[in-house]
Design a protein around this motif. Structure first.
Motif, short mmCIF file in Angstrom:
data_model
loop_
_atom_site.label_atom_id
_atom_site.label_comp_id
_atom_site.label_asym_id
_atom_site.label_seq_id
_atom_site.Cartn_x
_atom_site.Cartn_y
_atom_site.Cartn_z
N ILE A 183 0.87 -1.18 0.00
CA ILE A 183 0.00 0.00 0.00
C ILE A 183 0.90 1.23 0.00
CG2 ILE A 183 -1.78 1.30 1.22
CD1 ILE A 183 -2.63 -1.34 2.56
N LEU A 184 0.76 2.06 -1.02
CA LEU A 184 1.48 3.33 -1.09
C LEU A 184 0.57 4.43 -0.56
CD1 LEU A 184 3.66 5.36 -2.03
CD2 LEU A 184 2.64 5.25 -4.32
N VAL A 185 0.98 5.09 0.51
CA VAL A 185 0.23 6.20 1.08
C VAL A 185 0.93 7.51 0.68
CG1 VAL A 185 -0.63 7.30 3.18
CG2 VAL A 185 -0.51 4.79 3.03
N ILE A 186 0.19 8.37 -0.03
CA ILE A 186 0.74 9.66 -0.43
C ILE A 186 -0.01 10.76 0.33
CG2 ILE A 186 1.20 11.23 -2.35
CD1 ILE A 186 0.91 8.88 -4.26
N LEU A 187 0.73 11.62 1.00
CA LEU A 187 0.15 12.79 1.64
C LEU A 187 0.49 14.00 0.78
CD1 LEU A 187 1.02 12.22 5.41
CD2 LEU A 187 -0.98 11.48 4.15
N ALA A 188 -0.52 14.70 0.27
CA ALA A 188 -0.27 15.79 -0.66
C ALA A 188 -1.31 16.88 -0.48
CB ALA A 188 -0.28 15.27 -2.10
N ASP A 189 -0.98 18.08 -0.99
CA ASP A 189 -1.82 19.24 -0.71
C ASP A 189 -2.66 19.73 -1.89
OD1 ASP A 189 0.10 20.42 -2.36
OD2 ASP A 189 0.16 22.27 -1.19
N GLY A 190 -2.63 19.04 -3.02
CA GLY A 190 -3.47 19.55 -4.11
C GLY A 190 -3.23 18.91 -5.44
N GLN A 191 -3.51 19.66 -6.50
CA GLN A 191 -3.50 19.16 -7.85
C GLN A 191 -2.07 18.90 -8.35
OE1 GLN A 191 -6.65 18.67 -7.54
NE2 GLN A 191 -7.43 19.59 -9.41
N VAL A 192 -1.94 17.95 -9.27
CA VAL A 192 -0.66 17.72 -9.93
C VAL A 192 -0.51 18.70 -11.09
CG1 VAL A 192 -0.52 15.31 -9.28
CG2 VAL A 192 -1.67 15.93 -11.42
N THR A 193 0.71 18.96 -11.48
CA THR A 193 0.96 19.93 -12.55
C THR A 193 0.65 19.35 -13.93
OG1 THR A 193 2.68 20.93 -11.19
CG2 THR A 193 2.68 21.48 -13.54
N ASN A 194 1.07 18.11 -14.16
CA ASN A 194 0.84 17.43 -15.43
C ASN A 194 -0.04 16.22 -15.18
OD1 ASN A 194 1.05 15.78 -17.78
ND2 ASN A 194 3.02 16.71 -18.31
N GLU A 195 -1.33 16.35 -15.45
CA GLU A 195 -2.26 15.26 -15.16
C GLU A 195 -1.98 14.02 -15.99
OE1 GLU A 195 -6.40 16.09 -15.04
OE2 GLU A 195 -6.18 17.97 -13.94
N LYS A 196 -1.63 14.20 -17.26
CA LYS A 196 -1.49 13.07 -18.18
C LYS A 196 -0.42 12.09 -17.72
CE LYS A 196 -2.17 10.78 -22.08
NZ LYS A 196 -1.04 9.82 -22.05
N ILE A 197 0.77 12.59 -17.35
CA ILE A 197 1.82 11.66 -16.96
C ILE A 197 1.50 10.97 -15.64
CG2 ILE A 197 3.60 12.91 -18.23
CD1 ILE A 197 4.60 14.05 -15.58
N ASN A 198 0.76 11.65 -14.76
CA ASN A 198 0.34 11.03 -13.51
C ASN A 198 -0.73 9.97 -13.75
OD1 ASN A 198 1.48 12.47 -10.82
ND2 ASN A 198 1.42 13.94 -12.51
N GLN A 199 -1.64 10.26 -14.65
CA GLN A 199 -2.65 9.26 -15.03
C GLN A 199 -1.98 8.01 -15.59
OE1 GLN A 199 -5.04 11.47 -17.79
NE2 GLN A 199 -6.35 12.36 -16.21
N ASP A 200 -1.01 8.22 -16.48
CA ASP A 200 -0.31 7.08 -17.09
C ASP A 200 0.41 6.25 -16.04
OD1 ASP A 200 -1.18 7.94 -19.56
OD2 ASP A 200 0.72 8.86 -20.15
N ALA A 201 1.00 6.91 -15.05
CA ALA A 201 1.72 6.18 -14.00
C ALA A 201 0.76 5.35 -13.15
CB ALA A 201 2.48 7.17 -13.12
N ILE A 202 -0.42 5.90 -12.87
CA ILE A 202 -1.41 5.16 -12.09
C ILE A 202 -1.93 3.96 -12.88
CG2 ILE A 202 -3.72 5.31 -11.05
CD1 ILE A 202 -3.05 8.30 -10.48
N VAL A 203 -2.16 4.15 -14.17
CA VAL A 203 -2.60 3.04 -15.03
C VAL A 203 -1.53 1.95 -15.06
CG1 VAL A 203 -3.14 2.34 -17.40
CG2 VAL A 203 -4.14 4.44 -16.45
N GLU A 204 -0.29 2.33 -15.24
CA GLU A 204 0.81 1.36 -15.28
C GLU A 204 0.94 0.62 -13.96
OE1 GLU A 204 4.03 -0.89 -16.58
OE2 GLU A 204 2.59 0.32 -17.74
N ALA A 205 0.75 1.34 -12.85
CA ALA A 205 0.86 0.72 -11.52
C ALA A 205 -0.22 -0.33 -11.28
CB ALA A 205 0.79 1.79 -10.43
N SER A 206 -1.34 -0.24 -12.01
CA SER A 206 -2.42 -1.21 -11.83
C SER A 206 -2.06 -2.60 -12.35
CB SER A 206 -3.71 -0.72 -12.50
OG SER A 206 -3.63 -0.82 -13.91
N LYS A 207 -0.92 -2.72 -13.00
CA LYS A 207 -0.45 -4.03 -13.46
C LYS A 207 0.24 -4.80 -12.35
CE LYS A 207 0.43 -2.24 -18.13
NZ LYS A 207 1.49 -1.97 -19.16
N TRP A 208 0.39 -4.16 -11.20
CA TRP A 208 1.16 -4.73 -10.11
C TRP A 208 0.34 -4.75 -8.82
CZ3 TRP A 208 5.57 -6.83 -11.76
CH2 TRP A 208 6.06 -6.39 -12.98
#
Length: 283
Positions: A183-208
């Motif tokens: 379980i990866l717990v991220i504590l953060a304060d708001g929006q990401v700057t580049n949504e596309k690359i973050n979306q791609d990383a989350i999609v890729e992480a779903s393979k694991w």
């Protein structure tokens, strides 16, 4: 938020205390088709039982802390105008509160007690990399995560932009090396700057075999985080849970129970899908 000072620790909260929750939306999904996991538990006791039934007993934990400069202004409404990383007061800041509360619950799931903990968004790493909170080795439990965070944070120079990708990629690397569910717990304060690359990383992480829990501290907005939670249908499974820290704990009868419940809400179903998709197999 009462009861959370550096001088006095709150009690543990696997007590089944009931809090308000949205209505259950039942689904009967095909295991090979993406679907949104609904928040269908009303008590922490129910989540704990479901996790036990699902077999979540050999789990690793990874922690990530957002050190972007927006933390200085993101407490205007929710932290009395102070920086979200201000550690000078007698009360815990939102990051300290979240680390402590989640530690009370999640530590029971961690089989070895060793927690890789990272920071990102500071002046050295910016949006390109991450840095370990502890200079050598991993943190020994959440108490050390909290202690190390409190020690180093006054000396960290906030910067940015906000980017979760290096942290998610490091979590995937750890999963590959250990070959077990994390379980990866991220504590953060708001929006990401580049949504596309973050979306791609989350999609890729779903393979694991990796669940991502994003605890949003501060004022928001949280539009991207909500989309990451319930959108992204290209994922193998719904691997991302967003929790609005301030909204969750404000007015709750038991703030500890409320946050832990929201953070763990999707873990039983996520773990079941991980097993059904055989993501725990040696890839």
């Amino acid at each position: 938020m009462s009861g959370l000072s550096m001088r006095g620790k709150p009690t543990a909260f696997f007590n089944g205390s009931s809090i308000g929750s949205e209505d259950v939306e039942e689904t009967n999904p095909s295991m090979k088709q993406f679907y949104v996991i609904r928040d269908n538990f009303k008590t922490l006791k129910d989540v704990a039982k479901a996790m036990k039934t699902a077999g979540v007993n050999d789990c690793g934990l990874i922690f990530g802390i957002d050190y972007t400069v927006s933390n200085r202004i993101q407490g205007q409404k929710t932290f009395g105008g102070r920086s979200l990383h201000d550690t000078s007061g007698p009360q815990m800041n939102p990051y300290q509160q979240a680390i402590y509360i989640l530690g009370e619950t999640l530590e029971e799931l961690d089989d070895d007690g060793k927690i890789p903990a990272f920071g990102f968004g500071d002046s050295k790493t910016r949006d390109k990399s991450i840095f370990p909170l502890k200079s050598e080795g991993m943190c020994e439990g959440f108490n050390e995560v909290l202690d190390i965070y409190t020690q180093i944070t006054p000396g960290v120079q906030l910067s940015g932009p906000t980017n979760f990708v290096p942290l998610i990629e490091e979590a995937v690397k750890i999963v590959k090396e250990t070959k077990k569910y994390h379980i990866l717990v991220i504590l953060a304060d708001g929006q990401v700057t580049n949504e596309k690359i973050n979306q791609d990383a989350i999609v890729e992480a779903s393979k694991w075999p990796l669940s991502i829990v994003l605890i949003g501290v501060g004022d928001g907005p949280w539009d991207s985080m909500k989309d990451f939670d319930d959108g992204l249908p290209n994922r193998i499974f719904d691997n991302f849970q967003f929790v609005n820290f301030h909204e969750t704990v404000t007015g709750a009868e038991n703030a500890n129970t409320a946050l832990a419940l929201r953070a763990l809400m999707e873990i039983p179903e996520q773990y079941r899908i991980v097993k059904d998709h055989e993501l725990l197999m040696n890839r």
